[in-house]
Design a protein around this motif. Sequence first.
Motif, PDB file in Angstrom:
ATOM      1  N   ASP A 279       0.821  -1.212   0.000  1.00  0.00           N
ATOM      2  CA  ASP A 279       0.000   0.000   0.000  1.00  0.00           C
ATOM      3  C   ASP A 279       0.859   1.268   0.000  1.00  0.00           C
ATOM      4  O   ASP A 279       0.483   2.275  -0.601  1.00  0.00           O
ATOM      5  CB  ASP A 279      -0.943   0.021   1.197  1.00  0.00           C
ATOM      6  CG  ASP A 279      -2.054  -1.015   1.075  1.00  0.00           C
ATOM      7  OD1 ASP A 279      -2.296  -1.501  -0.055  1.00  0.00           O
ATOM      8  OD2 ASP A 279      -2.671  -1.348   2.117  1.00  0.00           O
ATOM      9  N   LYS A 280       2.001   1.238   0.677  1.00  0.00           N
ATOM     10  CA  LYS A 280       2.868   2.423   0.766  1.00  0.00           C
ATOM     11  C   LYS A 280       3.635   2.664  -0.532  1.00  0.00           C
ATOM     12  O   LYS A 280       3.725   3.795  -0.996  1.00  0.00           O
ATOM     13  CB  LYS A 280       3.867   2.275   1.926  1.00  0.00           C
ATOM     14  CG  LYS A 280       3.244   2.279   3.286  1.00  0.00           C
ATOM     15  CD  LYS A 280       2.828   3.656   3.676  1.00  0.00           C
ATOM     16  CE  LYS A 280       2.291   3.604   5.085  1.00  0.00           C
ATOM     17  NZ  LYS A 280       1.625   4.801   5.461  1.00  0.00           N
ATOM     18  N   ILE A 281       4.217   1.606  -1.096  1.00  0.00           N
ATOM     19  CA  ILE A 281       5.063   1.787  -2.273  1.00  0.00           C
ATOM     20  C   ILE A 281       4.219   1.995  -3.522  1.00  0.00           C
ATOM     21  O   ILE A 281       4.457   2.893  -4.315  1.00  0.00           O
ATOM     22  CB  ILE A 281       6.023   0.583  -2.458  1.00  0.00           C
ATOM     23  CG1 ILE A 281       7.031   0.549  -1.312  1.00  0.00           C
ATOM     24  CG2 ILE A 281       6.751   0.672  -3.781  1.00  0.00           C
ATOM     25  CD1 ILE A 281       7.963  -0.636  -1.347  1.00  0.00           C
ATOM     26  N   GLY A 282       3.227   1.149  -3.700  1.00  0.00           N
ATOM     27  CA  GLY A 282       2.394   1.251  -4.889  1.00  0.00           C
ATOM     28  C   GLY A 282       3.157   0.818  -6.137  1.00  0.00           C
ATOM     29  O   GLY A 282       4.347   0.506  -6.097  1.00  0.00           O
ATOM     30  N   MET A 283       2.453   0.801  -7.254  1.00  0.00           N
ATOM     31  CA  MET A 283       3.091   0.376  -8.494  1.00  0.00           C
ATOM     32  C   MET A 283       2.820   1.386  -9.602  1.00  0.00           C
ATOM     33  O   MET A 283       2.500   1.035 -10.727  1.00  0.00           O
ATOM     34  CB  MET A 283       2.599  -1.016  -8.875  1.00  0.00           C
ATOM     35  CG  MET A 283       2.992  -2.029  -7.839  1.00  0.00           C
ATOM     36  SD  MET A 283       2.760  -3.764  -8.152  1.00  0.00           S
ATOM     37  CE  MET A 283       3.313  -4.093  -9.729  1.00  0.00           C
ATOM     38  N   SER A 284       2.984   2.661  -9.262  1.00  0.00           N
ATOM     39  CA  SER A 284       2.703   3.699 -10.242  1.00  0.00           C
ATOM     40  C   SER A 284       3.955   4.192 -10.964  1.00  0.00           C
ATOM     41  O   SER A 284       3.861   4.805 -12.015  1.00  0.00           O
ATOM     42  CB  SER A 284       1.988   4.872  -9.576  1.00  0.00           C
ATOM     43  OG  SER A 284       2.775   5.370  -8.521  1.00  0.00           O
ATOM     44  N   THR A 285       5.134   3.944 -10.408  1.00  0.00           N
ATOM     45  CA  THR A 285       6.387   4.362 -11.044  1.00  0.00           C
ATOM     46  C   THR A 285       7.242   3.136 -11.325  1.00  0.00           C
ATOM     47  O   THR A 285       6.984   2.031 -10.839  1.00  0.00           O
ATOM     48  CB  THR A 285       7.171   5.311 -10.109  1.00  0.00           C
ATOM     49  OG1 THR A 285       7.560   4.599  -8.940  1.00  0.00           O
ATOM     50  CG2 THR A 285       6.336   6.530  -9.729  1.00  0.00           C
TER      51      THR A 285
END
Length: 178
Positions: free
Chosen positions: A110-116
């Motif tokens: 949830d903190k890192i995410g996969m947007s970059t």
Amino acid sequence: MLVAQVITALVLFGITSFVLSLFDNVVTETPLFWAYGIAGFIFACSIVLLLMISDYAKFYMEMAETSRVFKAIGKATKYVFNNFLRTYFLYALLLVAPLITLILYKLTFDKIGMSTMFGIIAMFFVQQLFIILRVWFRVWSLSSQFELYADDYVQVINFDMELTGKIHHKTVTDTVDS
């Protein structure tokens, strides 16, 4: 094993629904919450018990070098209930570390995410670490349970040696019954 879990769930939640339908004053969510919460807790404890019995049945089949599954399940059930506190609390203790790891994985995801691109690469390594830890936790769990089971087997053989002064080769069926 999946069939036993489904049957257990259907019976537990079916009985809970039937008992709740007998009362006319169950109009709020609070009694429903408590009734299904207790049924869910009993279901979770019974699933842990079934998984534990299946693990000890595997150990019995390996040590006895047999392929008789139903006999192994019977012997494992007897062993688990004869040593209930030791076996159940060992299994419960061994479930804590994987649950903590799962919570940490979810928080990290949830903190890192996969947007970059960095997030995708970081999550790839986190996922690989999580998979390795899941395998390691399973091996740790099985080896700890096997160690407990094997210790009981060795104690029976040592006891026979002290009484008679000679080694009696007992089968696993003899050690599980005692």
